[in-house]
Design an enzyme around this catalytic site. Sequence first.
Site, PDB file in Angstrom:
ATOM      1  N   ASP A  13       0.814  -1.227   0.000  1.00  0.00           N
ATOM      2  CA  ASP A  13       0.000   0.000   0.000  1.00  0.00           C
ATOM      3  C   ASP A  13       0.843   1.270   0.000  1.00  0.00           C
ATOM      4  OD1 ASP A  13      -2.296  -1.681   0.346  1.00  0.00           O
ATOM      5  OD2 ASP A  13      -1.846  -1.751   2.487  1.00  0.00           O
ATOM      6  N   LYS A  18       0.124   4.640  -8.117  1.00  0.00           N
ATOM      7  CA  LYS A  18       0.313   6.012  -8.610  1.00  0.00           C
ATOM      8  C   LYS A  18       1.673   6.166  -9.298  1.00  0.00           C
ATOM      9  CE  LYS A  18       1.133  10.753  -7.515  1.00  0.00           C
ATOM     10  NZ  LYS A  18       1.004  11.953  -6.712  1.00  0.00           N
ATOM     11  N   ASN A  38      -5.250  -9.788  -4.316  1.00  0.00           N
ATOM     12  CA  ASN A  38      -5.136  -9.231  -2.958  1.00  0.00           C
ATOM     13  C   ASN A  38      -4.504  -7.844  -3.015  1.00  0.00           C
ATOM     14  OD1 ASN A  38      -2.768 -10.405  -3.857  1.00  0.00           O
ATOM     15  ND2 ASN A  38      -2.108 -11.137  -1.867  1.00  0.00           N
ATOM     16  N   GLY A  40      -4.331  -4.046  -4.434  1.00  0.00           N
ATOM     17  CA  GLY A  40      -5.324  -3.096  -4.922  1.00  0.00           C
ATOM     18  C   GLY A  40      -4.604  -1.810  -5.211  1.00  0.00           C
ATOM     19  N   THR A 237       3.039 -12.578   2.554  1.00  0.00           N
ATOM     20  CA  THR A 237       2.237 -13.091   1.447  1.00  0.00           C
ATOM     21  C   THR A 237       2.927 -14.351   0.897  1.00  0.00           C
ATOM     22  OG1 THR A 237       1.025 -12.391  -0.519  1.00  0.00           O
ATOM     23  CG2 THR A 237       3.325 -11.705  -0.389  1.00  0.00           C
ATOM     24  N   PRO A 302      -9.252  -0.831   8.224  1.00  0.00           N
ATOM     25  CA  PRO A 302      -8.360   0.258   8.636  1.00  0.00           C
ATOM     26  C   PRO A 302      -6.927  -0.242   8.658  1.00  0.00           C
ATOM     27  CG  PRO A 302      -9.945  -0.283  10.393  1.00  0.00           C
ATOM     28  CD  PRO A 302     -10.208  -1.214   9.256  1.00  0.00           C
TER      29      PRO A 302
HETATM   30  P1  GDP Z   1      -0.515   0.523  -3.788  1.00  0.00           P
HETATM   31  O1  GDP Z   1      -1.178  -0.791  -3.591  1.00  0.00           O
HETATM   32  O2  GDP Z   1       0.926   0.501  -3.379  1.00  0.00           O
HETATM   33  O3  GDP Z   1      -0.724   1.090  -5.144  1.00  0.00           O
HETATM   34  O4  GDP Z   1      -1.187   1.515  -2.781  1.00  0.00           O
HETATM   35  P2  GDP Z   1      -2.744   1.769  -2.561  1.00  0.00           P
HETATM   36  O5  GDP Z   1      -3.364   2.173  -3.824  1.00  0.00           O
HETATM   37  O6  GDP Z   1      -3.374   0.658  -1.809  1.00  0.00           O
HETATM   38  O7  GDP Z   1      -2.686   2.953  -1.536  1.00  0.00           O
HETATM   39  C1  GDP Z   1      -2.162   4.147  -1.807  1.00  0.00           C
HETATM   40  C2  GDP Z   1      -3.238   5.202  -1.539  1.00  0.00           C
HETATM   41  O8  GDP Z   1      -2.615   6.430  -1.342  1.00  0.00           O
HETATM   42  C3  GDP Z   1      -4.179   5.399  -2.693  1.00  0.00           C
HETATM   43  O9  GDP Z   1      -5.460   5.739  -2.194  1.00  0.00           O
HETATM   44  C4  GDP Z   1      -3.572   6.581  -3.446  1.00  0.00           C
HETATM   45  O10 GDP Z   1      -4.522   7.347  -4.173  1.00  0.00           O
HETATM   46  C5  GDP Z   1      -3.033   7.374  -2.312  1.00  0.00           C
HETATM   47  N1  GDP Z   1      -1.837   8.169  -2.599  1.00  0.00           N
HETATM   48  C6  GDP Z   1      -0.775   7.817  -3.391  1.00  0.00           C
HETATM   49  N2  GDP Z   1       0.160   8.786  -3.319  1.00  0.00           N
HETATM   50  C7  GDP Z   1      -0.312   9.738  -2.471  1.00  0.00           C
HETATM   51  C8  GDP Z   1       0.219  10.975  -1.967  1.00  0.00           C
HETATM   52  O11 GDP Z   1       1.327  11.384  -2.266  1.00  0.00           O
HETATM   53  N3  GDP Z   1      -0.564  11.664  -1.080  1.00  0.00           N
HETATM   54  C9  GDP Z   1      -1.789  11.250  -0.692  1.00  0.00           C
HETATM   55  N4  GDP Z   1      -2.465  11.997   0.183  1.00  0.00           N
HETATM   56  N5  GDP Z   1      -2.315  10.072  -1.148  1.00  0.00           N
HETATM   57  C10 GDP Z   1      -1.585   9.349  -2.014  1.00  0.00           C
END
Ligand code: GDP
Length: 426
Positions: A13, A18, A38, A40, A237, A302
């Site tokens: 996560d 991004k 698993n 996301g 995992t 959470p």
């Molecule tokens: P991933 O599985 O590693 O891609 O991570 P997730 O998608 O589960 O969680 C990352 C969350 O943080 C997502 O809701 C993104 O939109 C959000 N996110 C990513 N980069 C940033 C950031 O720089 N700032 C904030 N506030 N949210 C971010």
Amino acid sequence: MSAVVVVGAQWGDEGKGKVVDLYAPYADLVVRYAGGANAGHTLVVGGEKLILHLIPSGILHEQTRCVVGQGTVIDPAVFLKEIEALDERGVSTEGRLLVSQRAHVVLPHHKLIDELRENKSGGAIGTTKRGIGPCYEDKVARRGVRMGDLLDAARLKSKLDANLECWRAVAEDLGGNLPSAQEIAAQYADLGNALRAYIGDAAKIVRASIQGDEKILLEGAQGTMLDIDNGTYPFVTSSNAVAGGACAGAGIGPTDIGSAIGIAKAYTTRVGGGPFPTELEDETGQQLRDAGAEYGSTTGRPRRCGWLDLVALRHAVAVNGLSEIAITKLDVLTVLPELKVCVAYELDGERLEYPPYERVEDVKPIYETLEGWDEELPSCRSREDLPPAAQRYIARIEQGVGCKVGVVSVGPDRQDTADLSDPFAS
Ligand code: GDP
């Protein structure tokens, strides 16, 4: 050597979705190499949210092709749903997306067993109940069903017959009933037919891409501390999430990989059970959870929140051979007047710079306190735009783990990013 691995440097996560989405325009091919539904990966584009569990985050860029490698495990219904959801948004996947015929299939009883086990243990491991663990168990026990099998009804039925036999006693012991091979075969052959155009020799595509000198982004899932060999076992995992997993999972060799970029949040989170030395079970932890919207994108659970753990990050730099770190969610720390970073652990009076192989739950974090900042960050586009205290925070990370920080993400949207540069340039 034109392949770059993007790997989670913490407990998942980290915001890999991004970062891959930001890097994808520089790549010809994006390959997902491990894990299953698993994971996301949340993408926010123009304020609109899209969560991808299996399809690489690069799919949103029209010129980028995507491959789901043999190291992953695929729930074909989830895969199909993602294709449909993308279609609804006008993103065509045809001819741009391929899943390996060697990737193992998550079957209905994998999910059932996952759920029964998790319920029996009172949620001790904290799996996402997506059937990932039992599917990898079948893979290693050499009785799994692979994506290619979905295209041959007779082979599928015979593999299912043999596979179900192995689970019958386990299911009964847990108080569950397995579906029949007939039922699963019919349902999964239909899914195979619907996905026929998407199932093929993924490694061949990757190989051709390497031979054609194309730029390849290898996308990891979960994170280093959840890796089956390098993580906080047994709270991990079932696959090799680390950069090394990209070779076996995509079907390439280590000499094909040029660099590895680790993604880390500016603080730490963890979902499910297992040791978490810098966890904050107080008001500060809740502030991070609220400000960072730390609720799982797959399960809605959470997330546990805590200070940045440089010991875990140092481990990630070492075991992934990281050439660079991308820091995400720096903006979330704006809510806190003072920040702590864990620079080492203490265990039985001894100072540790790297996580011990066991008893991680017994270590005491050694903290350093750094000054926070009040300024909102999302408009920062380079390190120099950040408030001086935020610049010092980043510099402390670099110094503490011996690896440079490149991209700094300061908000969920694509544009909220400082120091974005071509990951293939170096
Ligand atoms: P991933 O599985 O590693 O891609 O991570 P997730 O998608 O589960 O969680 C990352 C969350 O943080 C997502 O809701 C993104 O939109 C959000 N996110 C990513 N980069 C940033 C950031 O720089 N700032 C904030 N506030 N949210 C971010």
